[in-house]
Structure formats: structure tokens, C-alpha cells
Design a protein around this motif. Structure first.
Motif, mmCIF file in Angstrom:
data_model
loop_
_atom_site.group_PDB
_atom_site.id
_atom_site.type_symbol
_atom_site.label_atom_id
_atom_site.label_comp_id
_atom_site.label_asym_id
_atom_site.label_seq_id
_atom_site.Cartn_x
_atom_site.Cartn_y
_atom_site.Cartn_z
ATOM 1 N N ASP A 16 77.219 -77.396 20.302
ATOM 2 C CA ASP A 16 77.343 -75.998 19.901
ATOM 3 C C ASP A 16 76.025 -75.591 19.243
ATOM 4 O O ASP A 16 75.693 -76.064 18.157
ATOM 5 C CB ASP A 16 78.506 -75.831 18.927
ATOM 6 C CG ASP A 16 78.737 -74.377 18.551
ATOM 7 O OD1 ASP A 16 78.176 -73.486 19.219
ATOM 8 O OD2 ASP A 16 79.496 -74.139 17.594
ATOM 9 N N VAL A 17 75.258 -74.714 19.884
ATOM 10 C CA VAL A 17 73.949 -74.301 19.364
ATOM 11 C C VAL A 17 74.013 -72.933 18.695
ATOM 12 O O VAL A 17 72.980 -72.404 18.302
ATOM 13 C CB VAL A 17 72.873 -74.302 20.481
ATOM 14 C CG1 VAL A 17 72.587 -75.708 20.952
ATOM 15 C CG2 VAL A 17 73.269 -73.409 21.626
ATOM 16 N N TRP A 71 70.978 -70.671 16.745
ATOM 17 C CA TRP A 71 70.524 -69.332 17.120
ATOM 18 C C TRP A 71 70.770 -68.318 16.003
ATOM 19 O O TRP A 71 69.981 -67.388 15.811
ATOM 20 C CB TRP A 71 71.195 -68.868 18.414
ATOM 21 C CG TRP A 71 70.656 -69.599 19.593
ATOM 22 C CD1 TRP A 71 71.341 -70.438 20.411
ATOM 23 C CD2 TRP A 71 69.311 -69.590 20.080
ATOM 24 N NE1 TRP A 71 70.511 -70.957 21.374
ATOM 25 C CE2 TRP A 71 69.261 -70.452 21.190
ATOM 26 C CE3 TRP A 71 68.144 -68.956 19.685
ATOM 27 C CZ2 TRP A 71 68.088 -70.683 21.914
ATOM 28 C CZ3 TRP A 71 66.984 -69.190 20.394
ATOM 29 C CH2 TRP A 71 66.960 -70.039 21.486
ATOM 30 N N ASP A 72 71.847 -68.499 15.252
ATOM 31 C CA ASP A 72 72.108 -67.622 14.111
ATOM 32 C C ASP A 72 71.005 -67.755 13.063
ATOM 33 O O ASP A 72 70.531 -66.759 12.509
ATOM 34 C CB ASP A 72 73.470 -67.938 13.477
ATOM 35 C CG ASP A 72 74.640 -67.552 14.378
ATOM 36 O OD1 ASP A 72 74.429 -66.726 15.306
ATOM 37 O OD2 ASP A 72 75.747 -68.081 14.154
ATOM 38 N N ALA A 73 70.583 -68.991 12.792
ATOM 39 C CA ALA A 73 69.511 -69.220 11.817
ATOM 40 C C ALA A 73 68.192 -68.614 12.289
ATOM 41 O O ALA A 73 67.458 -68.010 11.498
ATOM 42 C CB ALA A 73 69.353 -70.718 11.561
ATOM 43 N N ILE A 74 67.899 -68.755 13.571
ATOM 44 C CA ILE A 74 66.650 -68.188 14.114
ATOM 45 C C ILE A 74 66.683 -66.671 14.037
ATOM 46 O O ILE A 74 65.709 -66.039 13.598
ATOM 47 C CB ILE A 74 66.414 -68.665 15.563
ATOM 48 C CG1 ILE A 74 66.006 -70.126 15.559
ATOM 49 C CG2 ILE A 74 65.355 -67.817 16.258
ATOM 50 C CD1 ILE A 74 65.801 -70.719 16.920
ATOM 51 N N SER A 99 64.935 -61.567 11.672
ATOM 52 C CA SER A 99 65.295 -60.285 11.055
ATOM 53 C C SER A 99 64.766 -60.177 9.621
ATOM 54 O O SER A 99 64.495 -59.080 9.133
ATOM 55 C CB SER A 99 66.804 -60.076 11.077
ATOM 56 O OG SER A 99 67.446 -61.047 10.278
ATOM 57 N N ASP A 100 64.588 -61.327 8.960
ATOM 58 C CA ASP A 100 64.010 -61.324 7.610
ATOM 59 C C ASP A 100 62.500 -61.126 7.632
ATOM 60 O O ASP A 100 61.891 -60.937 6.580
ATOM 61 C CB ASP A 100 64.336 -62.628 6.877
ATOM 62 C CG ASP A 100 65.802 -62.740 6.500
ATOM 63 O OD1 ASP A 100 66.500 -61.704 6.551
ATOM 64 O OD2 ASP A 100 66.246 -63.853 6.169
ATOM 65 N N GLY A 101 61.894 -61.175 8.821
ATOM 66 C CA GLY A 101 60.459 -60.921 8.951
ATOM 67 C C GLY A 101 59.601 -62.158 8.822
ATOM 68 O O GLY A 101 58.473 -62.085 8.331
#
Length: 99
Positions: A22-23, A27-30, A35-37
Motif C-alpha cells: 500500500d503506497v 503519496w500522501d506524504a509527498i 503543498s507545503d512548498g
């Protein structure tokens, strides 16, 4: 024999059935970092993608160049040599007349 099998399964169920990891957390972390810049990570990803992409383009170009050179050599062979390389076909045998 022809067998048709139709299965109604979600992508998540198929992933688990095949045994793939389950990746989604990855992908959520990336996406959160993007989005945090986090521009440093984006630049590193772009650099890696570009470098690997150019390796693929280079490999493809070398393969096409080799195939082109091979085709050119085959097309420029003298006709006598090309005829000798071809297997000869036997003429069909005539059937004996029956009484």
C-alpha cells in the motif's frame, strides 16, 4: 476450448490479492510536502526524472541507430550474395498417374 471469466473487483482488492504494498501513505506524504512548498524536494524529483528520462532517450536513440545501420547493410548487399543466402525451394513432385 474457450473460457471467459468476468470478475468485479476494486483496484484496492486487486492490489491486496496480488500482494502489492500500500503506497497511499507515501503519496500522501509527498503531496503534503509539495503543498507545503518544499521546493528542494520538487527540484530533486524533477532533476531525477529529467536525468532518467534522458538515459531512456539515449538508449532508444542508440537502439534505433543500430537497427538503422543493420537495415542499411542488408539493403546494400550485392544481389548475388543475397540469393546465395536464401534457402532454395524444391519444385513440387508430380504425382504418378493411377491406373
Amino acid at each position: 476450448m474457450k473460457i471467459n471469466l468476468e470478475v468485479d473487483i476494486t483496484p484496492e482488492e486487486l492490489r491486496r490479492f496480488i500482494g502489492l504494498p500500500d503506497v497511499q501513505p507515501f503519496w500522501d506524504a509527498i503531496s503534503k510536502r509539495i503543498s507545503d512548498g518544499d521546493s528542494e524536494m520538487v527540484q530533486q524529483i524533477a532533476k531525477t526524472a529529467f536525468t532518467e528520462g534522458m538515459k531512456t532517450v539515449d538508449l532508444s536513440a542508440r537502439i534505433l541507430k543500430s537497427l538503422s545501420a543493420y537495415a542499411t547493410r542488408r539493403n546494400t548487399e550485392e544481389p548475388e550474395e543475397a540469393e546465395e543466402d536464401k534457402p532454395r525451394r524444391r519444385a513440387p513432385r508430380k504425382k504418378a498417374a493411377s491406373k
